[in-house]
Design an enzyme around this catalytic site. Structure first.
Site, short mmCIF file in Angstrom:
data_model
loop_
_atom_site.label_atom_id
_atom_site.label_comp_id
_atom_site.label_asym_id
_atom_site.label_seq_id
_atom_site.Cartn_x
_atom_site.Cartn_y
_atom_site.Cartn_z
N LYS A 14 1.24 -1.38 0.09
CA LYS A 14 0.01 0.47 0.04
C LYS A 14 1.12 1.93 0.14
CE LYS A 14 -2.35 -0.99 4.01
NZ LYS A 14 -2.00 -2.19 4.11
N ARG A 146 -0.95 -9.59 12.94
CA ARG A 146 -1.48 -8.58 12.27
C ARG A 146 -2.24 -9.59 10.95
NH1 ARG A 146 4.15 -6.53 11.03
NH2 ARG A 146 3.37 -5.45 9.28
P1 ADP Z 1 0.80 -2.45 7.81
O1 ADP Z 1 0.13 -2.41 6.60
O2 ADP Z 1 1.76 -3.17 7.19
O3 ADP Z 1 0.84 -3.38 8.88
P2 ADP Z 1 0.62 0.37 9.33
O4 ADP Z 1 1.53 1.10 8.81
O5 ADP Z 1 0.20 0.31 8.08
O6 ADP Z 1 0.92 -1.14 8.16
O7 ADP Z 1 0.04 -0.54 10.80
C1 ADP Z 1 0.88 -0.95 11.71
C2 ADP Z 1 0.32 -1.15 12.91
O8 ADP Z 1 -0.59 0.89 13.40
C3 ADP Z 1 -1.01 -1.65 12.59
O9 ADP Z 1 -0.41 -3.05 13.04
C4 ADP Z 1 -2.57 -0.91 14.22
O10 ADP Z 1 -1.52 -1.00 15.27
C5 ADP Z 1 -2.05 0.88 13.99
N1 ADP Z 1 -2.82 0.98 12.74
C6 ADP Z 1 -2.81 1.76 11.64
N2 ADP Z 1 -3.49 1.76 11.37
C7 ADP Z 1 -4.59 2.25 12.17
C8 ADP Z 1 -6.08 2.06 11.94
N3 ADP Z 1 -6.79 2.31 11.16
N4 ADP Z 1 -6.69 1.57 13.20
C9 ADP Z 1 -6.57 1.06 13.87
N5 ADP Z 1 -5.03 0.55 14.16
C10 ADP Z 1 -4.22 0.90 13.19
#
Ligand code: ADP
Length: 192
Positions: A14, A146
């Site tokens: 993404k 995750r």
């Molecule tokens: P990835 O898609 O590799 O898991 P992200 O950077 O999108 O990485 O997210 C890392 C972490 O941040 C998630 O595992 C979660 O704990 C938190 N997080 C990110 N976006 C959200 C969201 N929209 N709602 C809840 N937690 C979030």
């Protein structure tokens, strides 16, 4: 406004594809993961609380992420549009996003789903962890958690937008260029 949800499991690409989209369409990149990591780096109260949750691979509470997003939308009323990357991650977040956008007389135009099978995700995240040291990418149990959280809490968001006829699935197991080329084909239906 042109608002796009970039959707997919952790490690589906993404972030990489967002960068290309924001450049081409001059959109504002809104990655909740990036915003949360910035809060952690600044050692804010929110950041310290979020870190505990993120390190376990769980989701940060909806009200926390919604609060971060609404402020940014509010401050960018004249933007050409947004790319939501890693948000919405629950049905509750999707419902709030729809409401927030209605207030600004706009909506989610489309959702792009980067489809990548679990085996590939695990390989990519492990490799990313080796390079970046990002805690949630280093431990295989957290990676697996995750992915489980994605299936139980996040995947329903895809169905939510499918029901609205807005979801497009893209094969995410191709080169970055090939993935973007498929995204571009979908985008050409929305931008003339
Ligand atoms: P990835 O898609 O590799 O898991 P992200 O950077 O999108 O990485 O997210 C890392 C972490 O941040 C998630 O595992 C979660 O704990 C938190 N997080 C990110 N976006 C959200 C969201 N929209 N709602 C809840 N937690 C979030």
């Amino acid at each position: 406004m042109l608002n796009i949800v970039l959707f997919g499991p952790p490690g589906s690409g993404k972030g990489t594809q967002s960068e290309r989209l924001i450049k081409q369409f001059e959109l504002i990149h809104l990655s909740t993961g990036d915003i949360l990591r910035a809060q952690i780096a600044e050692k804010t109260k929110l950041g310290l609380e979020a870190k505990q949750i993120m390190d376990k691979g769980e989701l940060v509470p909806d009200n926390v992420v919604v609060g971060m997003i609404s402020g940014i939308i509010e401050n960018n009323k004249n933007a050409k549009g947004f790319i939501f990357d890693g948000f919405p991650r629950t049905i509750a977040q999707a419902e709030v996003l729809d409401k927030m956008l209605i207030i600004h007389s706009t909506n989610v135009a489309l959702l792009l789903m980067l489809d990548v099978e679990e085996e590939v995700l695990i390989k990519r995240l492990t490799l990313r962890g080796e390079k970046s040291g990002r805690k949630d990418d280093v431990d295989i149990n957290i990676i697996q958690n995750r992915i489980n959280v994605y299936h139980s809490q996040t995947k329903p968001v895809l169905e939510y937008y499918q029901k609205q006829g807005k979801a497009f699935q893209i094969n995410g197991v191709q080169t970055e260029e090939e993935v973007y080329s498929d995204i571009s084909k979908v985008m050409s239906k929305f931008v003339k």
